[in-house]
Structure formats: structure tokens, C-alpha cells
Design an enzyme around this catalytic site. Structure first.
Site, PDB file in Angstrom:
ATOM      1  N   HIS A  67      -0.552   4.513   0.100  1.00  0.00           N
ATOM      2  CA  HIS A  67      -1.393   5.649   0.497  1.00  0.00           C
ATOM      3  C   HIS A  67      -0.733   6.398   1.651  1.00  0.00           C
ATOM      4  CE1 HIS A  67      -4.320   3.212  -1.725  1.00  0.00           C
ATOM      5  NE2 HIS A  67      -4.843   4.385  -2.032  1.00  0.00           N
ATOM      6  N   ASP A  85       0.833  -1.196   0.000  1.00  0.00           N
ATOM      7  CA  ASP A  85       0.000   0.000   0.000  1.00  0.00           C
ATOM      8  C   ASP A  85       0.871   1.251   0.000  1.00  0.00           C
ATOM      9  OD1 ASP A  85      -1.984   1.946   0.426  1.00  0.00           O
ATOM     10  OD2 ASP A  85      -3.112   0.638   1.756  1.00  0.00           O
TER      11      ASP A  85
END
Length: 146
Positions: A16, A14
Site C-alpha cells: 500500500h 504490504d
């Protein structure tokens, strides 16, 4: 009172970063010592950072939906490396698809997480839980925050 130390980051593949940065600033402002590992963090990196910093809690974020896969075995890894009592929190969009949060929370608690937060949780709610779980009562709150 000595500041409590948190290790935070975004697990797995991930990337983000924005939410992670917001959490970092909120936790620092609330008086915590925060080790921010950033994005694409492995379980080993969380555990190593927690050991090196003598952390009180590990907070795992995930927004790409694969947190359930990425988080499997984290509690066991912590215990293997001697972090038997460390607080484990997880939050964000941690599963694929729309699933009832109660079911998601139950699965993560079965994996050994102490707290599970749904997408959109206000950082103040997480801070309140940390203060409760780390036994930072109101009588200590003024000396805990800057």
C-alpha cells in the site's frame, strides 16, 4: 535548528503505497528530513536506514492487517544494532479484523513502540506527536518549519 530525520516505510509484504507517499509529503512539508523506504520494507532495512541516516525516529506503516506479526521484535532489533533510544511509531490497519484500539495499542506498546496510531489518523496528529516527542517546542517551531 537542524532538521530531525525520520525513516518511514510500509513493513512486510504490504504494498500500500499511497498513504506512505502522503505521509512523506506531509512530514517534509512540516520540516523533517524524511528517508522513505517505500513498500515491502523489512525490519533490517528500517534499522540500516536509521543507522546510516542517524535518524531520530522510525515510523512504520501497515495497511494489510499483518503489522502485528511484521513488527514483532523490531524494538529488540533496534537495540541490538545500537539504536536504544530511537522513537518507534506504528500506524494504519495494523491488525487483522476489528479489535478495540485500546487493546491493539497496549500490545504494540508492549512490543516497544512509543506511539500507536489507528487507521485514518490525520498526519497533523502524528506531526504534533513527533514535535512533542522530539522536544521541538513552540519556541523552535518557526525555525524548524520552512
Amino acid at each position: 535548528m537542524e532538521k530531525k530525520t525520520l525513516v518511514i516505510g510500509v513493513i512486510g509484504a504490504d504494498v500500500h503505497a499511497i498513504g506512505n507517499k502522503i505521509l512523506y509529503h506531509c512530514f517534509v512539508e512540516a520540516g523533517f528530513n524524511v528517508i522513505n523506504l517505500g513498500v515491502m520494507v523489512s525490519q533490517e532495512e528500517y534499522v540500516e536506514a536509521a543507522i546510516e541516516s542517524n535518524a531520530d525516529a522510525i515510523l512504520v506503516s501497515s495497511l494489510y492487517g499483518h503489522g502485528e506479526i511484521d513488527c514483532r521484535g523490531l524494538r529488540e532489533r533496534c537495540e541490538e544494532w545500537g539504536l536504544r533510544n530511537i522513537l518507534l511509531y506504528v500506524g494504519g490497519n495494523i491488525v487483522v479484523g476489528k479489535q478495540p484500539f485500546e487493546e491493539v495499542e497496549k500490545r504494540f506498546k508492549q512490543m516497544g513502540f512509543d506511539r500507536v496510531f489507528p487507521p485514518g489518523t490525520d498526519p497533523d496528529a502524528t506531526i504534533a506527536c513527533l514535535k512533542q516527542d522530539l522536544k521541538l517546542g513552540e519556541e523552535n517551531a518557526s525555525s524548524f518549519t520552512n
